[in-house]
Design an enzyme around this catalytic site. Sequence first.
Site, PDB file in Angstrom:
ATOM      1  N   ASP A  48      -5.434  10.425  -7.398  1.00 20.21           N
ATOM      2  CA  ASP A  48      -4.225  10.898  -6.727  1.00 20.21           C
ATOM      3  C   ASP A  48      -4.587  11.486  -5.362  1.00 20.21           C
ATOM      4  OD1 ASP A  48      -1.198  11.851  -7.268  1.00 20.21           O
ATOM      5  OD2 ASP A  48      -2.264  13.462  -6.236  1.00 20.21           O
ATOM      6  N   TYR A  53      -3.333  15.217   2.553  1.00 22.81           N
ATOM      7  CA  TYR A  53      -4.680  15.672   2.197  1.00 22.81           C
ATOM      8  C   TYR A  53      -5.727  15.222   3.214  1.00 22.81           C
ATOM      9  CZ  TYR A  53      -2.463  16.046  -2.462  1.00 22.81           C
ATOM     10  OH  TYR A  53      -1.626  16.305  -3.512  1.00 22.81           O
ATOM     11  N   LYS A  78       1.043   9.644  -1.115  1.00 23.39           N
ATOM     12  CA  LYS A  78       2.335  10.298  -0.874  1.00 23.39           C
ATOM     13  C   LYS A  78       2.641  10.342   0.612  1.00 23.39           C
ATOM     14  CE  LYS A  78       0.937  13.419  -4.596  1.00 23.39           C
ATOM     15  NZ  LYS A  78      -0.517  13.459  -4.342  1.00 23.39           N
ATOM     16  N   HIS A 111       6.521  13.128  -0.837  1.00 22.88           N
ATOM     17  CA  HIS A 111       5.736  14.307  -1.212  1.00 22.88           C
ATOM     18  C   HIS A 111       6.609  15.543  -1.456  1.00 22.88           C
ATOM     19  CE1 HIS A 111       1.397  16.031  -0.689  1.00 22.88           C
ATOM     20  NE2 HIS A 111       2.045  16.647  -1.653  1.00 22.88           N
TER      21      HIS A 111
END
Length: 280
Positions: A48, A53, A78, A111
């Site tokens: 994931d 990120y 996301k 997200h």
Amino acid sequence: MAHNTVPSITLNNDVAIPQLGFGTFQIPPADTKAAVLTALEAGYRHIDTAQMYGNEREVGAAVRESGIPRDEVFVTSKLNNDKHDPAAAVAGVAQSIEALDLGPVDLYLIHWPMPEVGDYVETWRALEGEYKAGRTRSIGVSNFQESHLERLLAETEIVPAVNQIEVHPYFPQPSLRAFNRNHDIVTEAWAPIGQGAVLDDETLAAIGAEVGRSVAQVTLRWHVQRGDIVFPKSSTAARAAENIALFDFALSDEQMSRIDALDADRRLGPNPDEFNWVPE
């Protein structure tokens, strides 16, 4: 590893997703490839990540270098919070696909609903188009509350495959999980051990002693038995191996009830109704 084979859950579009995944939130890009390779070596087949990120490229590189066939690793990413606009959302999916370099992504999520930034219904329609075009095998949402989901269900065509939300023993989200279940939306739990908040819990420690497992394993097993998809994050090989060793023991109904009773309605992350942060 045979007894730790991770079961799969079938999503509402018949795509199978491993119930345990490896989360890469807050793993610096420089450390991500090694962490993901370690997780894949430990038996994880579900990774994931997210645009936010900053480590999609490294996730993709690890999957490619692992030697594991692409169709045996499930990868989720996301959409970033600054892409709540149909054209930006389409560009965002393309950006993730390019960064991951693994072909179509297995699951793509909005997200955050970002209620004051854009119209998440319009954003979702853009993802529906990407799904129909085959650029993602399934689509879902993250951090959506019941009110957000009700609008999607009323105004769009495709029911989200998953809703990835904050869930842990101190914040088990019973009503939102029930809403998800009633609409054939699988719940994915982020912060499954409460960002470490539950690790000193006396009840969980007592249950751990009863079953001969760590507090983290007991907590993750509770999630699994509730039917949620869970992805603990770990940068160490030992912890990654511990977190996947969940499928050769079970908690009793009585132990599950004791964990359920820890509900303190304690949210650790942002409230999705009020969170409208956009990256600079």
